[in-house]
Each structure stands twice: as C-alpha cells, then as structure tokens.
Design a protein around this motif. Sequence first.
Motif, PDB file in Angstrom:
ATOM      1  N   SER A  44       0.839  -1.225   0.000  1.00 38.96           N
ATOM      2  CA  SER A  44       0.000   0.000   0.000  1.00 38.96           C
ATOM      3  C   SER A  44       0.859   1.254   0.000  1.00 38.96           C
ATOM      4  N   LEU A  45       1.813   1.264  -0.890  1.00 42.07           N
ATOM      5  CA  LEU A  45       2.769   2.382  -0.910  1.00 42.07           C
ATOM      6  C   LEU A  45       2.101   3.685  -1.305  1.00 42.07           C
ATOM      7  N   LYS A  46       2.598   4.758  -0.699  1.00 41.20           N
ATOM      8  CA  LYS A  46       2.078   6.101  -0.920  1.00 41.20           C
ATOM      9  C   LYS A  46       3.191   6.994  -1.467  1.00 41.20           C
ATOM     10  N   PRO A  47       2.839   8.059  -2.153  1.00 38.49           N
ATOM     11  CA  PRO A  47       3.895   8.959  -2.650  1.00 38.49           C
ATOM     12  C   PRO A  47       4.818   9.460  -1.536  1.00 38.49           C
ATOM     13  N   GLU A  48       4.289   9.621  -0.343  1.00 42.95           N
ATOM     14  CA  GLU A  48       5.133  10.089   0.759  1.00 42.95           C
ATOM     15  C   GLU A  48       6.109   9.031   1.267  1.00 42.95           C
ATOM     16  N   ASP A  49       6.008   7.818   0.763  1.00 43.76           N
ATOM     17  CA  ASP A  49       7.000   6.789   1.088  1.00 43.76           C
ATOM     18  C   ASP A  49       8.246   6.909   0.213  1.00 43.76           C
ATOM     19  N   THR A  50       8.210   7.797  -0.758  1.00 46.62           N
ATOM     20  CA  THR A  50       9.368   8.019  -1.622  1.00 46.62           C
ATOM     21  C   THR A  50      10.560   8.488  -0.794  1.00 46.62           C
ATOM     22  N   ALA A  51      11.671   7.766  -0.918  1.00 47.87           N
ATOM     23  CA  ALA A  51      12.855   8.058  -0.110  1.00 47.87           C
ATOM     24  C   ALA A  51      13.978   7.116  -0.523  1.00 47.87           C
ATOM     25  N   VAL A  52      15.147   7.393   0.010  1.00 49.72           N
ATOM     26  CA  VAL A  52      16.227   6.409  -0.045  1.00 49.72           C
ATOM     27  C   VAL A  52      16.125   5.577   1.227  1.00 49.72           C
ATOM     28  N   TYR A  53      16.097   4.277   1.065  1.00 46.13           N
ATOM     29  CA  TYR A  53      15.955   3.355   2.186  1.00 46.13           C
ATOM     30  C   TYR A  53      17.312   2.729   2.499  1.00 46.13           C
ATOM     31  N   TYR A  54      17.665   2.774   3.775  1.00 45.99           N
ATOM     32  CA  TYR A  54      18.962   2.297   4.235  1.00 45.99           C
ATOM     33  C   TYR A  54      18.801   1.136   5.212  1.00 45.99           C
ATOM     34  N   CYS A  55      19.696   0.216   5.107  1.00 44.96           N
ATOM     35  CA  CYS A  55      19.802  -0.899   6.038  1.00 44.96           C
ATOM     36  C   CYS A  55      20.808  -0.512   7.125  1.00 44.96           C
ATOM     37  N   PHE A  56      20.527  -0.880   8.366  1.00 42.62           N
ATOM     38  CA  PHE A  56      21.388  -0.511   9.501  1.00 42.62           C
ATOM     39  C   PHE A  56      21.521  -1.699  10.437  1.00 42.62           C
ATOM     40  N   ALA A  57      22.751  -1.959  10.846  1.00 46.22           N
ATOM     41  CA  ALA A  57      23.035  -3.052  11.777  1.00 46.22           C
ATOM     42  C   ALA A  57      23.643  -2.487  13.053  1.00 46.22           C
ATOM     43  N   ARG A  58      23.182  -3.003  14.194  1.00 43.74           N
ATOM     44  CA  ARG A  58      23.746  -2.528  15.455  1.00 43.74           C
ATOM     45  C   ARG A  58      23.847  -3.653  16.480  1.00 43.74           C
ATOM     46  N   ARG A  59      25.015  -3.648  17.119  1.00 42.71           N
ATOM     47  CA  ARG A  59      25.204  -4.485  18.297  1.00 42.71           C
ATOM     48  C   ARG A  59      26.045  -3.668  19.256  1.00 42.71           C
ATOM     49  N   GLY A  60      25.423  -3.128  20.265  1.00 39.87           N
ATOM     50  CA  GLY A  60      26.121  -2.232  21.180  1.00 39.87           C
ATOM     51  C   GLY A  60      26.635  -1.016  20.424  1.00 39.87           C
ATOM     52  N   LEU A  61      27.923  -0.749  20.516  1.00 41.63           N
ATOM     53  CA  LEU A  61      28.529   0.393  19.842  1.00 41.63           C
ATOM     54  C   LEU A  61      28.983   0.062  18.427  1.00 41.63           C
ATOM     55  N   SER A  62      28.844  -1.156  18.017  1.00 38.30           N
ATOM     56  CA  SER A  62      29.227  -1.588  16.676  1.00 38.30           C
ATOM     57  C   SER A  62      28.052  -1.376  15.732  1.00 38.30           C
ATOM     58  N   THR A  63      28.239  -0.491  14.757  1.00 34.24           N
ATOM     59  CA  THR A  63      27.146  -0.159  13.836  1.00 34.24           C
ATOM     60  C   THR A  63      27.656  -0.122  12.403  1.00 34.24           C
ATOM     61  N   TYR A  64      26.751  -0.465  11.479  1.00 38.45           N
ATOM     62  CA  TYR A  64      27.067  -0.440  10.060  1.00 38.45           C
ATOM     63  C   TYR A  64      25.853   0.059   9.287  1.00 38.45           C
ATOM     64  N   TRP A  65      26.147   0.803   8.212  1.00 39.81           N
ATOM     65  CA  TRP A  65      25.104   1.299   7.315  1.00 39.81           C
ATOM     66  C   TRP A  65      25.320   0.733   5.912  1.00 39.81           C
ATOM     67  N   GLY A  66      24.205   0.513   5.222  1.00 44.35           N
ATOM     68  CA  GLY A  66      24.272   0.213   3.808  1.00 44.35           C
ATOM     69  C   GLY A  66      24.340   1.494   3.001  1.00 44.35           C
ATOM     70  N   GLN A  67      24.428   1.339   1.683  1.00 41.18           N
ATOM     71  CA  GLN A  67      24.583   2.504   0.808  1.00 41.18           C
ATOM     72  C   GLN A  67      23.245   3.099   0.395  1.00 41.18           C
ATOM     73  N   GLY A  68      22.164   2.378   0.638  1.00 39.35           N
ATOM     74  CA  GLY A  68      20.836   2.879   0.336  1.00 39.35           C
ATOM     75  C   GLY A  68      20.303   2.418  -1.007  1.00 39.35           C
ATOM     76  N   THR A  69      18.984   2.357  -1.086  1.00 43.55           N
ATOM     77  CA  THR A  69      18.311   2.039  -2.338  1.00 43.55           C
ATOM     78  C   THR A  69      17.117   2.982  -2.491  1.00 43.55           C
ATOM     79  N   GLN A  70      16.954   3.515  -3.686  1.00 52.03           N
ATOM     80  CA  GLN A  70      15.916   4.514  -3.933  1.00 52.03           C
ATOM     81  C   GLN A  70      14.567   3.830  -4.152  1.00 52.03           C
TER      82      GLN A  70
END
Length: 115
Positions: A84-110
């Motif tokens: 049920s996607l809406k125009p306001e869902d338009t964005a770059v979507y990023y994946c994020f991993a966290r374990r305590g202070l250890s964090t990682y980001w993906g590069q994003g997908t439009q």
Amino acid sequence: VQLVESGGGLVQPGGSLRLSCAASGFTFSSYTMSWYRQTPGKERELVALISSAGGRGNYADSMKGRFAISRDNAKNTVYLQMNSLKPEDTAVYYCFARRGLSTYWGQGTQVTVSS
C-alpha cells in the motif's frame, strides 16, 4: 563489512516492493537490524527494527500495517516488505546493523512511489 540493499525502484501508489539487505563481514545473527529512510532536506527516520532473534519487529506509526520487516539469519539477509505504498514513502531506504557500539550502514536504495 558490507550491507548491500536491493529491490528499490519505481512503483505506482498502492503498489508493493520488497527490499533486501545482504550482510557480510560480521556476525549477522548477533545484530539488531533496522531499515531507515531519508528524503532530501530531512533527517533519516526509522522505518522498522527487528531483533537479532527475529520476531514481528517494531515500526514507526506511519508504517504499521503496511510494512513488514523480517530476517533470515541463515542467509544473512534482512527484508522489508512494503505494501500500500504512498507517494510520501518516496525516499532512499537504508539498512542498519547494530550491536552495542558496533554499527554499520548500507549505501541505500531509492524507492519512488509515483503514477
């Protein structure tokens, strides 16, 4: 360490997309995984989060009932099913991993929702 998102694209309002994030280089099953999104001029916002063990996940209010996060620890992959996607869902979507202070980001997908 890599987080590689895929599955973004152009979809019409009311449509669906499934995003994937493939992880490598760290112990995926020990990390809480999240999806964030960002539009130009705005702060990155949390979309959904899932614990290391899985489960239903937690969602931002505007995504509840429309989005579903899941993970496959055997495949080191986290997913985001978006319905049920809406125009306001338009964005770059990023994946994020966290374990305590250890964090990682993906590069994003439009993701673009437009007729």
